[in-house]
Scaffold this motif. Sequence first.
Motif, short mmCIF file in Angstrom:
data_model
loop_
_atom_site.label_atom_id
_atom_site.label_comp_id
_atom_site.label_asym_id
_atom_site.label_seq_id
_atom_site.Cartn_x
_atom_site.Cartn_y
_atom_site.Cartn_z
N GLN A 13 47.31 38.64 45.14
CA GLN A 13 48.12 37.93 44.13
C GLN A 13 47.73 36.45 44.04
O GLN A 13 48.15 35.73 43.14
CB GLN A 13 49.62 38.01 44.48
N LEU A 14 46.93 36.03 44.99
CA LEU A 14 46.61 34.61 45.16
C LEU A 14 45.37 34.21 44.39
O LEU A 14 45.26 33.10 43.86
CB LEU A 14 46.36 34.39 46.67
N GLN A 34 48.98 40.21 49.69
CA GLN A 34 49.36 38.90 49.13
C GLN A 34 48.14 38.14 48.63
O GLN A 34 48.21 37.45 47.61
CB GLN A 34 50.10 38.07 50.18
N SER A 35 47.02 38.29 49.33
CA SER A 35 45.81 37.58 48.89
C SER A 35 45.36 38.11 47.53
O SER A 35 44.74 37.38 46.75
CB SER A 35 44.69 37.70 49.93
#
Length: 361
Positions: free
Chosen positions: A67-68, A64-65
């Motif tokens: 995509q962040l 997820q990071s």
Amino acid sequence: MDMTPPTHPATPFGVDRKRFYDTIAAHSMTPLWEVLHALVPQAPATPCVPALWKYADVHPYLMQSGQLITAEEAVRRVLILENPGLRGRSSITQSLYAGLQVIMPGEIAPSHRHTQSALRFVIEGHGAYTAVDGERTQMKPGDFIITPSWTWHDHGHQGRVESDAPVVWLDGLDIPMLQFFDAGFAENGHATSQAVTKPEGMSTHRYGANMLPMRYDAPFGRTSPIFSYPYERTREALHELENHADIDAWDGVKLRYVNPATGGSPMPTMATFMQRLPAGFEGKPYRQTDGAVFSVVEGSGSVDIQGAGKTWSFDFGPQDHFVIPSWHTAKLRSQPGCVLFSFSDRPVHQALGIHREERLP
Ligand code: 1HN
């Protein structure tokens, strides 16, 4: 006359202690006798607590990071493994920092340098490199890679954006130690990626064949001249030792990584180790003053940790991470057998003459 009752017993001279403490506090002074026991404990009483990070829990957050934020914007896209007893301090033990860094195919983590020393232990993925002082090294799972203090370094992932997977590695740095000494300096590079000035593998050829140049001049002071200690060689050594040598009752088969020019640890502030627990291993308990961070490479097992009147029991598998704090008793076990990488601040304890280790029956 002041009728408020004294908050501390009056001294034989009729002086209220608390009032005295308040008075001298205004002069930036404080009585030793109120803190002496905490200052000079009978044994280490660390705020660092045993902790386990299961990779199955951590992995989704790492992705997820991705995509962040880009690696370039983040400078380093890392999720810090912060000790639950040291929240807000970016520390896994009082002296060490640990984090999991992610780099996506096609990304670059820009060049910079700092006085903090860093180690990389590759957790998963292929196609990434790290560049140190003009030389690139490929990162493969299980490889232990060094960034010496004050050397320019950047990372990149040469994989194809459409088809290749992210690369994840464990960063271990001596950040809290340098913070303690107020000895941190850093600089950003002018180029995103530093110029490559040497063919890949040069440091291994020059320093990693159990040989040294005739007039060896340490390129990085007390840090190892070898950037990369590939897993392939470590794995084979441990495998052969497990089959043909004595098994240590506490450690299984455990080797320490060395600076080949000194025989000492690869970095002045951090020691690194790799160990293999044979199938059915039931380790005896031990404790040491250096708190240690573990990364599980292969296999599975468990660790019982005791300290401060409490007991923790962790089951671990591949890519899990755990920390054994200073002077906590640890007992390692493995049914199927396993391989464990670990690092600690042992060289500093040893340099100061304060390292203690107890191997219990
Ligand atoms: C750093 O430079 C790296 O180079 C990783 O990959 C983690 C954490 C704090 C400060 C600098 C790297 C870091 C870091």
